[in-house]
Motif scaffolding. Sequence first.
Motif, PDB file in Angstrom:
ATOM      1  N   LEU A 117      39.244 -20.218  69.144  1.00  0.00           N
ATOM      2  CA  LEU A 117      38.252 -19.306  68.575  1.00  0.00           C
ATOM      3  C   LEU A 117      38.009 -18.200  69.591  1.00  0.00           C
ATOM      4  O   LEU A 117      37.503 -18.454  70.687  1.00  0.00           O
ATOM      5  CB  LEU A 117      36.946 -20.044  68.257  1.00  0.00           C
ATOM      6  CG  LEU A 117      37.045 -21.189  67.240  1.00  0.00           C
ATOM      7  CD1 LEU A 117      35.674 -21.788  66.973  1.00  0.00           C
ATOM      8  CD2 LEU A 117      37.691 -20.724  65.938  1.00  0.00           C
ATOM      9  N   ALA A 118      38.388 -16.975  69.241  1.00  0.00           N
ATOM     10  CA  ALA A 118      38.333 -15.850  70.168  1.00  0.00           C
ATOM     11  C   ALA A 118      37.294 -14.839  69.720  1.00  0.00           C
ATOM     12  O   ALA A 118      37.203 -14.510  68.527  1.00  0.00           O
ATOM     13  CB  ALA A 118      39.705 -15.181  70.287  1.00  0.00           C
ATOM     14  N   ASP A 119      36.534 -14.346  70.675  1.00  0.00           N
ATOM     15  CA  ASP A 119      35.502 -13.338  70.417  1.00  0.00           C
ATOM     16  C   ASP A 119      36.156 -11.965  70.334  1.00  0.00           C
ATOM     17  O   ASP A 119      36.808 -11.512  71.283  1.00  0.00           O
ATOM     18  CB  ASP A 119      34.465 -13.378  71.545  1.00  0.00           C
ATOM     19  CG  ASP A 119      33.262 -12.492  71.257  1.00  0.00           C
ATOM     20  OD1 ASP A 119      33.258 -11.808  70.216  1.00  0.00           O
ATOM     21  OD2 ASP A 119      32.319 -12.491  72.078  1.00  0.00           O
ATOM     22  N   ALA A 120      36.003 -11.293  69.194  1.00  0.00           N
ATOM     23  CA  ALA A 120      36.573  -9.953  69.000  1.00  0.00           C
ATOM     24  C   ALA A 120      35.496  -8.893  68.901  1.00  0.00           C
ATOM     25  O   ALA A 120      35.705  -7.837  68.301  1.00  0.00           O
ATOM     26  CB  ALA A 120      37.443  -9.933  67.745  1.00  0.00           C
ATOM     27  N   SER A 121      34.336  -9.130  69.513  1.00  0.00           N
ATOM     28  CA  SER A 121      33.247  -8.162  69.488  1.00  0.00           C
ATOM     29  C   SER A 121      33.557  -6.998  70.433  1.00  0.00           C
ATOM     30  O   SER A 121      34.467  -7.085  71.266  1.00  0.00           O
ATOM     31  CB  SER A 121      31.939  -8.845  69.899  1.00  0.00           C
ATOM     32  OG  SER A 121      32.032  -9.332  71.220  1.00  0.00           O
ATOM     33  N   PRO A 122      32.820  -5.864  70.340  1.00  0.00           N
ATOM     34  CA  PRO A 122      33.106  -4.714  71.215  1.00  0.00           C
ATOM     35  C   PRO A 122      33.035  -5.028  72.701  1.00  0.00           C
ATOM     36  O   PRO A 122      33.762  -4.424  73.487  1.00  0.00           O
ATOM     37  CB  PRO A 122      32.026  -3.702  70.802  1.00  0.00           C
ATOM     38  CG  PRO A 122      31.714  -4.034  69.391  1.00  0.00           C
ATOM     39  CD  PRO A 122      31.828  -5.530  69.301  1.00  0.00           C
ATOM     40  N   SER A 123      32.178  -5.971  73.118  1.00  0.00           N
ATOM     41  CA  SER A 123      32.087  -6.279  74.543  1.00  0.00           C
ATOM     42  C   SER A 123      33.339  -6.943  75.079  1.00  0.00           C
ATOM     43  O   SER A 123      33.537  -7.010  76.291  1.00  0.00           O
ATOM     44  CB  SER A 123      30.877  -7.182  74.808  1.00  0.00           C
ATOM     45  OG  SER A 123      31.018  -8.421  74.124  1.00  0.00           O
ATOM     46  N   MET A 124      34.223  -7.432  74.187  1.00  0.00           N
ATOM     47  CA  MET A 124      35.476  -8.068  74.608  1.00  0.00           C
ATOM     48  C   MET A 124      36.654  -7.101  74.564  1.00  0.00           C
ATOM     49  O   MET A 124      37.807  -7.525  74.751  1.00  0.00           O
ATOM     50  CB  MET A 124      35.764  -9.277  73.721  1.00  0.00           C
ATOM     51  CG  MET A 124      34.889 -10.484  73.981  1.00  0.00           C
ATOM     52  SD  MET A 124      35.274 -11.296  75.553  1.00  0.00           S
ATOM     53  CE  MET A 124      36.899 -11.952  75.194  1.00  0.00           C
ATOM     54  N   ASP A 125      36.394  -5.804  74.327  1.00  0.00           N
ATOM     55  CA  ASP A 125      37.483  -4.828  74.255  1.00  0.00           C
ATOM     56  C   ASP A 125      38.356  -4.802  75.508  1.00  0.00           C
ATOM     57  O   ASP A 125      39.580  -4.679  75.413  1.00  0.00           O
ATOM     58  CB  ASP A 125      36.921  -3.431  73.988  1.00  0.00           C
ATOM     59  CG  ASP A 125      36.659  -3.202  72.508  1.00  0.00           C
ATOM     60  OD1 ASP A 125      37.041  -4.079  71.709  1.00  0.00           O
ATOM     61  OD2 ASP A 125      36.061  -2.173  72.146  1.00  0.00           O
ATOM     62  N   PRO A 126      37.788  -4.897  76.728  1.00  0.00           N
ATOM     63  CA  PRO A 126      38.668  -4.883  77.908  1.00  0.00           C
ATOM     64  C   PRO A 126      39.648  -6.039  77.962  1.00  0.00           C
ATOM     65  O   PRO A 126      40.653  -5.949  78.668  1.00  0.00           O
ATOM     66  CB  PRO A 126      37.675  -4.939  79.080  1.00  0.00           C
ATOM     67  CG  PRO A 126      36.386  -4.419  78.534  1.00  0.00           C
ATOM     68  CD  PRO A 126      36.357  -4.868  77.122  1.00  0.00           C
ATOM     69  N   TRP A 127      39.382  -7.120  77.226  1.00  0.00           N
ATOM     70  CA  TRP A 127      40.255  -8.294  77.287  1.00  0.00           C
ATOM     71  C   TRP A 127      41.044  -8.480  75.993  1.00  0.00           C
ATOM     72  O   TRP A 127      41.576  -9.561  75.750  1.00  0.00           O
ATOM     73  CB  TRP A 127      39.411  -9.539  77.580  1.00  0.00           C
ATOM     74  CG  TRP A 127      38.749  -9.452  78.913  1.00  0.00           C
ATOM     75  CD1 TRP A 127      39.315  -9.643  80.143  1.00  0.00           C
ATOM     76  CD2 TRP A 127      37.384  -9.107  79.163  1.00  0.00           C
ATOM     77  NE1 TRP A 127      38.394  -9.443  81.131  1.00  0.00           N
ATOM     78  CE2 TRP A 127      37.190  -9.122  80.574  1.00  0.00           C
ATOM     79  CE3 TRP A 127      36.296  -8.802  78.345  1.00  0.00           C
ATOM     80  CZ2 TRP A 127      35.968  -8.828  81.156  1.00  0.00           C
ATOM     81  CZ3 TRP A 127      35.082  -8.506  78.924  1.00  0.00           C
ATOM     82  CH2 TRP A 127      34.922  -8.527  80.322  1.00  0.00           C
ATOM     83  N   ARG A 128      41.135  -7.433  75.184  1.00  0.00           N
ATOM     84  CA  ARG A 128      41.971  -7.520  73.988  1.00  0.00           C
ATOM     85  C   ARG A 128      43.432  -7.861  74.331  1.00  0.00           C
ATOM     86  O   ARG A 128      44.066  -8.643  73.622  1.00  0.00           O
ATOM     87  CB  ARG A 128      41.895  -6.216  73.191  1.00  0.00           C
ATOM     88  CG  ARG A 128      40.591  -6.001  72.450  1.00  0.00           C
ATOM     89  CD  ARG A 128      40.410  -7.020  71.338  1.00  0.00           C
ATOM     90  NE  ARG A 128      39.151  -6.796  70.613  1.00  0.00           N
ATOM     91  CZ  ARG A 128      39.057  -6.098  69.502  1.00  0.00           C
ATOM     92  NH1 ARG A 128      40.130  -5.527  68.990  1.00  0.00           N
ATOM     93  NH2 ARG A 128      37.886  -5.961  68.909  1.00  0.00           N
ATOM     94  N   PRO A 129      44.021  -7.272  75.405  1.00  0.00           N
ATOM     95  CA  PRO A 129      45.402  -7.675  75.740  1.00  0.00           C
ATOM     96  C   PRO A 129      45.531  -9.164  76.049  1.00  0.00           C
ATOM     97  O   PRO A 129      46.551  -9.789  75.725  1.00  0.00           O
ATOM     98  CB  PRO A 129      45.728  -6.809  76.967  1.00  0.00           C
ATOM     99  CG  PRO A 129      44.842  -5.618  76.848  1.00  0.00           C
ATOM    100  CD  PRO A 129      43.568  -6.141  76.243  1.00  0.00           C
TER     101      PRO A 129
END
Length: 375
Positions: free
Chosen positions: A229-241
């Motif tokens: 289960l992965a958080d895809a909220s805006p605060s996780m944008d730096p870790w999208r890769p």
Amino acid sequence: MTHPLPPLLLGLFRELKANGVPVGIRDYLDGIEALRLGFGQDSRAALRDLAIALWSRSDEERRVINRWFDVLPAPDDALAATIDDQLDRLDTTASEPTGAPTAPTARPTAQPGAGTTPAPATSLSPEATATQAERARVSFAAAREGSGLPIPRLASAPAIDEDYVLTPQPLVSPRDMAVLWRRYRRSTRHGPRTEMDLAATLRERCRRGLLCRPVCRPHRSNSARLLILADASPSMDPWRPFLATLAESLPLGRLARAEVRYFSNQPRRQLYATPGLTEPETRDDVLRRHAGAALLVVSDAGSARGALNRRRALQTADFLNEARRHFPATVWLNPMPKRRWAGTTAGLIADGPVPMLPVDAPHLLRAIDILRGNK
């Protein structure tokens, strides 16, 4: 009409990048330093040999460099003069004092036909000139509307004439993640009986005295199952890769079953099949489908913004208590450094029964061991 010579092999450097040659900032700066030491300034052939020695690792890369020099219009004399001029400009910029303000200066422009690139004049305040000599100014601007954390951007160009090529470095490479998934194993035997059981065959031979055929058993296979289960909220944008690496590496792990579902901030009633939070599915259906598997949650849990939301912490704790009834092992991965958890929602969640670990190689290995059942 002749084309101007790119300063300090910048045109060649861009040509190599366009052809997929893995050169970076360090390689470009090594080329400038070699020119300052006197290498490659005697002739076109010497400069070509220097570029090949520094930036080529294969025959194809050498051919790219040779083609670039073959179409270079400048003669050897103009080439050497341009290199000397560019080195003088860089040395002058580097030797300017940083403690005292300097008067606004304009870069020299070349006469037509000299084979050099005319440089536009610039006008900077004394404070800006002194600051740029020390470091490049950085401002923060959002990448897009509603994207969450702002992304740092340069407010002004560096004082030197260099283009920097920044190559993203993932937290963990897909290959390393695949190796970690291979460590997550639960070997069981099931399927057709095609593997000879030597011990059972010997026992059967001793019991009957005559053996018509060997005793066989199913092959061992990995029965480990995993739900992420992965958080895809805006605060996780730096870790999208990193989230993309998780999804891409799962098929390489040879798990019996593995699936990634996404949520925003905290797992609520619906989970999603894509990072864009599309294709929803009820959370209860997902949990029931993966009952008995291991659960891996990836989220900053509010630590990226430094926020403390007690209601969110209580709701997350309720979800984890429900998940523990379906999953024998659960681990929470937080990409923020551990020192940033204190005083945030992540700190409250980390105090609960589910272990929360940072994202680095040793802790990823520890997470896999916990999912295997090694507390």
